[in-house]
Structure formats: structure tokens, C-alpha cells
Write an enzyme that holds these catalytic residues in place. Structure first.
Site, short mmCIF file in Angstrom:
data_model
loop_
_atom_site.label_atom_id
_atom_site.label_comp_id
_atom_site.label_asym_id
_atom_site.label_seq_id
_atom_site.Cartn_x
_atom_site.Cartn_y
_atom_site.Cartn_z
N CYS A 90 17.34 55.63 60.33
CA CYS A 90 17.39 57.06 60.66
C CYS A 90 18.27 57.23 61.88
CB CYS A 90 15.99 57.61 60.92
SG CYS A 90 15.97 59.39 61.29
N GLY A 91 19.37 57.95 61.73
CA GLY A 91 20.35 58.07 62.79
C GLY A 91 19.90 58.92 63.96
N HIS A 223 16.73 61.71 49.57
CA HIS A 223 17.43 62.72 50.37
C HIS A 223 18.37 63.52 49.47
CE1 HIS A 223 16.23 59.68 53.33
NE2 HIS A 223 16.35 60.61 54.26
N ASP A 249 16.43 68.71 57.81
CA ASP A 249 16.94 68.15 59.06
C ASP A 249 17.57 69.24 59.90
OD1 ASP A 249 17.93 66.49 61.08
OD2 ASP A 249 18.28 64.87 59.66
N CYS A 253 22.10 65.02 60.84
CA CYS A 253 21.59 63.82 60.18
C CYS A 253 22.51 62.63 60.42
CB CYS A 253 21.37 64.03 58.69
SG CYS A 253 20.63 62.62 57.86
N THR A 255 22.21 59.25 59.40
CA THR A 255 22.56 58.45 58.22
C THR A 255 23.35 59.29 57.23
OG1 THR A 255 20.42 58.90 57.18
CG2 THR A 255 20.61 56.89 58.48
#
Length: 338
Positions: A90-91, A223, A249, A253, A255
Site C-alpha cells: 500500500c503506497g 481494486h 481512496d 493511491c 500502488t
């Protein structure tokens, strides 16, 4: 009576919440964070549910559990938890957790200005900038990211036939660009995009077997990325990312930005070293770049993308999970509508 205590740092990355567990995380077994993630999913998923879902969390909550480094040369490890599950990567949570750990003095990097983090998807390296004790930006280089499927067709219940790309940036994303049957995310409400994003996940999973070529443990679509026109002149693109059943989100985001950087590079739309400014639903920004290129074991070309963003601590909390309380392990309203 069994009571569990979780000490957390609370904050957000470009508007998206990050709850980082710094004490109380379960002990896990495995030689890598990927194996430890599988162990967590099998035996400890109640921790994710208790901390991410109501009544302690909400339908758009996300977070991490901070662990010691798992590999030589690493400074820390992260396990990613959110409403949609325990993710490989998760970025936005990486940017937030790195910022929080540095500002709280929980990690002392071996190389000042650089943090190396073990995550289930692999290992990431982040460079950070500070102003006194405040971390002003984090730019992490993500795991190899790639365009898995180009211009494939899927039938969506609302939009009919759509042409999409499926790209990987730590998680898999069907990327829906503007096309005759989809005019852009700016024409729809967040709630509409959430409902249609769930439908897109299901449609893609029914149509394709999406599996990471180098890691069969990473598979399936959880996603969806709806794209649209930039909201300002200093942006290159806009996206609304849907995760799982309920999460929209607020950030662009991490990723998802990595996946879109890989997609644009594969299509010749972004060169190595060029910046890609990605805007979110609320107008916050990440800056993506292709740092270098690589190849997967099967020969598929991939990139090592970087994502740069900012995060802020908003408080600290101690969450108590009493197994005898009603809804001790969390609930999602979607579960009561089936």
C-alpha cells in the site's frame, strides 16, 4: 475475559487515513513479510477487522502494523491492513508510516535520508526530506510494476463493453481510461463509482485469471481505477481508486499510481525520469516517476516506479479489543445487507 491493547499513531497521507499500530501487533511466523502476511491472514485477521472496521474504524479506514526489519540492510517492516483485506503493498500507507516512524523516533535509518522497508510484496527504498523534526516528503521506490494485460475487453453491468488495461503496482488494477462508454470519473458521484468499482472487480475476476508471474500468492482483483480529466493545469491525470467493497481512496493511491506509471511507460506515454503528477478525488497529489527498468522471471518488461507524497500525524490512540464485547472484532454494514 481476553483484552487486547493496540497503541497507534493516527494520521493521513494526502487525505487518506493511516492508523499505524506501534505496540500490540500479533507475533507472526515466516521467513519473509510475504509469508508472515499469509500467517496473519490465516490466524490473525480479526486484528485487521477490529482496527479497521466499525466501531473503531470506518468503511474507508486503512493502516499498518510496524514490525522490526526482516532482512539484512532493512530498517523496518510493515504489514498493510485495511477494510478490503491484508494487502501485499500500500503506497499511501507506506508514505504515512515511514513519516510517522521517523517523526516519532521509532526507526533510526542506517543511511540518513533513506529508509529500507520490508513489505509483503518485496522490499522498498524511500528517500525522505525533513524540516527540523518534521518529515516534509517521502519518495519511495516501489516493487517491480508492469502492464499485465493491454486493451482487453470486459462487460460491465452499467457501462457495457469497456476496454481496459490491467497493471500491477503492488496490487493489481483494472485501469478504465476515458472512452465512448465511459466519459470520465468527474461525471459521476463517489458513491456511484464505488458501486460500479465493486462490479468491475467482479467482472474482471470472472473474465481473467490475474496472477503475478513471479509470485502466485499475489492474485485476483481487489481494486478498480476510474480515470478522468485533470482538475488543474499542474496535473497530468486524475483517478478515483476503489478498494474492496467499501473503500474510496482519498489520496491518488500509491500502488495505483505505480500501476499507472507502469502502464504509461509500456504505452510510450511516459519516459524514464519524467514526472507524472497524479490527482485524487479531493485534489491531493502524488508524483510518480520511472526510476529504472527491469524484467520479471518470465521476461515481461517492468519498471521500478517511485511515488512521492506527504503525510501528517493527527494524534495517538490506544484501542482496546475486549473479546466479550458486542462487535468486538468489527463489522461492515455491507455484511448486513446480504
Amino acid at each position: 475475559m481476553t483484552r487486547h491493547r493496540f497503541e497507534c499513531i493516527e494520521g493521513h497521507t494526502e487525505g487518506m487515513p493511516v492508523r499505524m499500530v506501534i505496540n500490540g501487533g500479533p507475533e507472526l511466523v515466516g521467513q519473509s513479510m510475504g509469508e508472515r502476511r499469509e500467517n496473519f491472514v490465516r490466524k490473525c485477521d480479526w486484528v485487521r477487522r477490529a482496527l479497521m472496521l466499525e466501531p473503531r474504524g470506518h468503511s474507508h479506514m486503512s493502516g499498518t502494523i510496524l514490525y522490526p526489519p526482516q532482512s539484512p540492510g532493512s530498517d523496518m517492516s510493515l504489514l498493510f491492513i485495511e477494510t478490503s483485506g491484508c494487502l501485499p503493498m500500500c503506497g499511501h500507507a507506506s508514505i504515512g508510516s515511514i513519516s510517522f516512524a521517523l517523526e516519532a523516533g521509532l526507526v533510526q535509518p542506517k543511511l540518513p535520508g533513506t529508509v529500507v522497508v520490508d513489505v509483503p510484496a518485496g522490499q522498498l527504498t524511500a528517500r525522505y526530506e525533513t524540516d527540523g523534526t518534521r518529515v516534509t516528503s517521502v519518495r519511495f521506490t516501489n516493487v517491480p510494476s508492469f502492464l499485465l494485460h493491454r486493451d482487453v475487453e470486459v462487460v460491465h453491468p452499467r457501462f457495457g463493453k469497456l476496454t481496459i488495461d490491467i497493471a500491477y503496482g503492488g496490487n493489481f488494477y483494472p485501469i478504465v481510461e476515458v472512452q465512448p462508454n465511459f466519459p470520465g470519473c468527474e461525471h459521476f458521484t463517489p458513491q456511484e463509482l464505488l458501486e460500479w468499482g465493486r462490479q468491475m472487480q467482479a467482472a474482471v475476476n470472472e473474465t481473467f485469471d490475474v496472477v503475478h508471474p513471479d509470485n502466485p500468492l499475489i492474485r485476483g482483483i481487489k481494486h478498480c481505477m476510474w480515470t478522468g480529466a485533470p482538475v488543474s493545469g499542474n496535473a497530468d491525470a486524475r483517478a478515483v481508486v476503489i478498494a474492496g467493497e467499501s473503500l474510496i481512496d482519498r489520496s491518488p493511491c500509491g500502488t495505483g499510481t505505480s500501476a499507472r506509471v507502469a502502464q504509461r511507460y509500456a504505452r510510450g506515454l511516459l519516459g524514464q525520469g519524467q514526472t507524472f503528477t497524479h490527482k485524487s478525488l479531493i485534489g491531493s497529489s502524488f508524483i510518480g516517476r520511472v526510476e529504472s527498468t527491469t524484467k520479471l522471471n518470465n521476461g515481461l518488461e517492468a519498471v521500478l516506479p517511485s511515488v512521492e507524497g506527504r503525510a501528517w500525524i493527527t494524534g495517538r490512540a490506544e484501542h482496546i479489543v475486549d473479546d466479550e464485547q458486542p462487535y468486538a472484532h468489527g463489522f461492515d454494514l455491507q455484511e448486513f445487507s446480504r
